[in-house]
Design a protein around this motif. Structure first.
Motif, PDB file in Angstrom:
ATOM      1  N   ARG A 112     -30.239  26.436 -67.922  1.00  0.00           N
ATOM      2  CA  ARG A 112     -30.625  27.644 -67.076  1.00  0.00           C
ATOM      3  C   ARG A 112     -30.162  28.696 -68.628  1.00  0.00           C
ATOM      4  N   ARG A 113     -28.932  28.308 -68.758  1.00  0.00           N
ATOM      5  CA  ARG A 113     -28.849  29.330 -69.970  1.00  0.00           C
ATOM      6  C   ARG A 113     -28.434  28.467 -71.292  1.00  0.00           C
ATOM      7  N   LEU A 114     -29.138  28.908 -72.056  1.00  0.00           N
ATOM      8  CA  LEU A 114     -27.541  28.039 -72.720  1.00  0.00           C
ATOM      9  C   LEU A 114     -27.624  29.171 -74.153  1.00  0.00           C
ATOM     10  N   THR A 115     -25.795  29.608 -74.538  1.00  0.00           N
ATOM     11  CA  THR A 115     -25.001  29.852 -75.352  1.00  0.00           C
ATOM     12  C   THR A 115     -24.531  28.832 -76.671  1.00  0.00           C
ATOM     13  N   LEU A 116     -25.211  29.328 -77.401  1.00  0.00           N
ATOM     14  CA  LEU A 116     -24.259  28.860 -79.311  1.00  0.00           C
ATOM     15  C   LEU A 116     -23.656  29.491 -79.198  1.00  0.00           C
ATOM     16  N   SER A 117     -22.561  28.279 -80.173  1.00  0.00           N
ATOM     17  CA  SER A 117     -21.344  29.374 -80.493  1.00  0.00           C
ATOM     18  C   SER A 117     -20.967  28.586 -82.057  1.00  0.00           C
ATOM     19  N   ASP A 118     -20.376  29.101 -82.767  1.00  0.00           N
ATOM     20  CA  ASP A 118     -19.967  29.012 -83.868  1.00  0.00           C
ATOM     21  C   ASP A 118     -18.939  29.743 -83.783  1.00  0.00           C
ATOM     22  N   SER A 119     -18.127  29.526 -85.457  1.00  0.00           N
ATOM     23  CA  SER A 119     -17.291  30.306 -86.162  1.00  0.00           C
ATOM     24  C   SER A 119     -17.467  30.855 -87.333  1.00  0.00           C
ATOM     25  N   SER A 120     -18.929  30.238 -87.850  1.00  0.00           N
ATOM     26  CA  SER A 120     -19.489  30.911 -89.353  1.00  0.00           C
ATOM     27  C   SER A 120     -21.317  31.564 -89.086  1.00  0.00           C
ATOM     28  N   GLU A 121     -21.220  33.198 -88.917  1.00  0.00           N
ATOM     29  CA  GLU A 121     -22.421  33.953 -88.456  1.00  0.00           C
ATOM     30  C   GLU A 121     -22.799  33.144 -89.099  1.00  0.00           C
ATOM     31  N   PRO A 122     -23.491  33.188 -90.479  1.00  0.00           N
ATOM     32  CA  PRO A 122     -24.562  32.431 -91.377  1.00  0.00           C
ATOM     33  C   PRO A 122     -24.723  31.448 -90.562  1.00  0.00           C
ATOM     34  N   MET A 123     -24.551  30.188 -89.932  1.00  0.00           N
ATOM     35  CA  MET A 123     -24.958  29.010 -90.033  1.00  0.00           C
ATOM     36  C   MET A 123     -25.232  29.270 -88.477  1.00  0.00           C
ATOM     37  N   LEU A 124     -24.681  30.368 -87.478  1.00  0.00           N
ATOM     38  CA  LEU A 124     -25.527  31.118 -86.166  1.00  0.00           C
ATOM     39  C   LEU A 124     -27.181  32.044 -86.218  1.00  0.00           C
ATOM     40  N   THR A 137     -41.106  20.801 -84.583  1.00  0.00           N
ATOM     41  CA  THR A 137     -39.584  20.231 -83.502  1.00  0.00           C
ATOM     42  C   THR A 137     -39.047  21.510 -82.686  1.00  0.00           C
ATOM     43  N   ILE A 138     -39.770  22.191 -82.779  1.00  0.00           N
ATOM     44  CA  ILE A 138     -39.133  23.335 -81.624  1.00  0.00           C
ATOM     45  C   ILE A 138     -40.248  24.277 -80.984  1.00  0.00           C
ATOM     46  N   PRO A 139     -40.438  23.668 -80.394  1.00  0.00           N
ATOM     47  CA  PRO A 139     -42.304  24.699 -79.717  1.00  0.00           C
ATOM     48  C   PRO A 139     -41.420  25.652 -78.805  1.00  0.00           C
ATOM     49  N   LEU A 140     -41.638  26.885 -79.027  1.00  0.00           N
ATOM     50  CA  LEU A 140     -40.526  28.343 -78.329  1.00  0.00           C
ATOM     51  C   LEU A 140     -40.770  28.667 -76.905  1.00  0.00           C
ATOM     52  N   PRO A 141     -42.227  28.030 -76.813  1.00  0.00           N
ATOM     53  CA  PRO A 141     -42.340  27.696 -74.996  1.00  0.00           C
ATOM     54  C   PRO A 141     -40.737  26.506 -74.079  1.00  0.00           C
ATOM     55  N   ASN A 142     -40.562  26.207 -74.912  1.00  0.00           N
ATOM     56  CA  ASN A 142     -39.667  24.461 -74.406  1.00  0.00           C
ATOM     57  C   ASN A 142     -38.120  24.796 -74.711  1.00  0.00           C
ATOM     58  N   LEU A 143     -38.486  26.521 -75.197  1.00  0.00           N
ATOM     59  CA  LEU A 143     -36.324  26.303 -75.322  1.00  0.00           C
ATOM     60  C   LEU A 143     -35.732  27.523 -73.846  1.00  0.00           C
ATOM     61  N   PRO A 144     -35.345  26.548 -73.168  1.00  0.00           N
ATOM     62  CA  PRO A 144     -34.176  28.118 -72.213  1.00  0.00           C
ATOM     63  C   PRO A 144     -33.641  29.125 -72.915  1.00  0.00           C
ATOM     64  N   PRO A 145     -33.611  30.356 -72.194  1.00  0.00           N
ATOM     65  CA  PRO A 145     -33.305  31.364 -72.466  1.00  0.00           C
ATOM     66  C   PRO A 145     -31.673  31.360 -73.445  1.00  0.00           C
ATOM     67  N   ILE A 146     -31.488  31.984 -74.427  1.00  0.00           N
ATOM     68  CA  ILE A 146     -30.400  31.405 -75.387  1.00  0.00           C
ATOM     69  C   ILE A 146     -29.382  32.813 -75.850  1.00  0.00           C
ATOM     70  N   ARG A 147     -28.860  32.993 -76.142  1.00  0.00           N
ATOM     71  CA  ARG A 147     -27.279  34.242 -76.719  1.00  0.00           C
ATOM     72  C   ARG A 147     -26.576  33.281 -77.543  1.00  0.00           C
ATOM     73  N   PHE A 148     -26.675  33.563 -78.487  1.00  0.00           N
ATOM     74  CA  PHE A 148     -26.025  33.224 -79.710  1.00  0.00           C
ATOM     75  C   PHE A 148     -24.209  34.480 -79.779  1.00  0.00           C
ATOM     76  N   ALA A 149     -23.078  34.362 -79.897  1.00  0.00           N
ATOM     77  CA  ALA A 149     -21.796  34.087 -80.461  1.00  0.00           C
ATOM     78  C   ALA A 149     -21.148  33.995 -81.270  1.00  0.00           C
ATOM     79  N   VAL A 150     -20.554  34.384 -81.984  1.00  0.00           N
ATOM     80  CA  VAL A 150     -19.210  33.941 -83.310  1.00  0.00           C
ATOM     81  C   VAL A 150     -17.956  33.844 -82.561  1.00  0.00           C
TER      82      VAL A 150
END
Length: 273
Positions: A112-124, A137-150
């Motif tokens: 439903r929704r994906l949160t990607l987190s990492d302690s390194s802001e440049p990696m995110l 490799t990553i067709p944009l229409p096939n990605l779920p809603p994403i947010r990023f969090a350090v």
């Protein structure tokens, strides 16, 4: 002799032989270095004795994918990532997400929704770029809603209990300062009937292999921020997660684990779903 060398089949045999000879010499040299080296320091596999080199990821971020892509291809890790991540569903948190190497494997129909987190802001930041640029490799229409969090995986204090249906961590326990604390936090933020999906590397099944990992662990950690000699199975058990499935690959050094959180109810007894 000249005719022998000009024959394509003979040239192939010679090149193959030279390649095997070179590989044998290379392997023998490194085996000699390992087994003639002094014993590794006592406790070298204990995370409490391992300095954290997380800062290296900020510098590695721009070239990280290019530097590890070939190694992951040789080890078939793309398939391992896919097998694990395709099991994610609902609200999903990925800790130690790095440059987003799992992005293409999340199932749009289930997440439903994906949160990607990492302690390194440049990696995110590198991960975020993958969601904005068309690529093969990553067709944009096939990605779920994403947010990023350090976020530091060992302290997810800003996330309430039971917030996610699935928590994913691939090759992150090797780089955090306290892997047991990180797993406990993953279990805390995972719903009672949710799952924690892990793909990790660590100690193998044989003493000779673990000795090699121990001897090279510190140099590897200084370069890659990763302690590859940790006892993954022991760490998962110490964290209190219940292992539902576990498969091991590459002489037992790669762990594919599906776990469930163990929650403590109001009267103090543990329960899992």
């Amino acid at each position: 002799m000249a005719a022998f060398l000009t024959n394509p089949r003979n040239r192939g045999v010679i090149l193959t032989g030279l390649g095997l000879y070179g590989a044998t010499v290379y392997a023998s040299f490194h085996a000699y270095k390992l087994y003639s080296a002094p014993p590794p320091p006592e406790g070298i596999a204990d995370p409490h004795n391992q300095p954290c080199f997380n800062g290296v990821y900020n510098g590695l971020a721009p070239e990280y994918d290019a530097r590890i892509g070939w190694d992951e291809w040789l080890m078939g890790l793309g398939r391992r990532r896919r097998n694990l991540v395709e099991r994610a569903k609902g609200e999903v948190l990925e800790t130690s997400a790095g440059t987003g190497r799992n992005l293409s494997y999340y199932p749009l129909h289930a997440v439903r929704r994906l949160t990607l987190s990492d302690s390194s802001e440049p990696m995110l930041h590198a991960a975020a770029l993958k969601t904005r640029r068309p690529n093969t490799t990553i067709p944009l229409p096939n990605l779920p809603p994403i947010r990023f969090a350090v976020l530091d995986a060992t302290n997810l204090a800003g996330i309430p209990d039971n917030a996610y249906d699935t928590v994913v961590d691939t090759f992150g326990l090797c780089s955090v300062s306290d892997p047991v604390a990180a797993l406990r936090e993953m279990g805390r933020v995972c719903a009672r009937d949710g799952r924690v999906l892990l793909l990790q590397h660590g100690r193998g099944r044989w003493d000779w292999l673990n000795r090699a990992l121990d001897l090279s662990a510190e140099d590897h950690a200084k370069t890659w921020g990763c302690w590859w000699n940790r006892d993954v199975e022991g760490i998962v058990k110490e964290a209190g997660l219940e292992v539902v499935e576990m498969r091991r690959h590459h002489f037992g050094t790669t762990f594919e684990i599906v776990a469930r959180p163990v929650k403590v109810d109001a009267v103090g007894s543990a329960a899992s779903a």
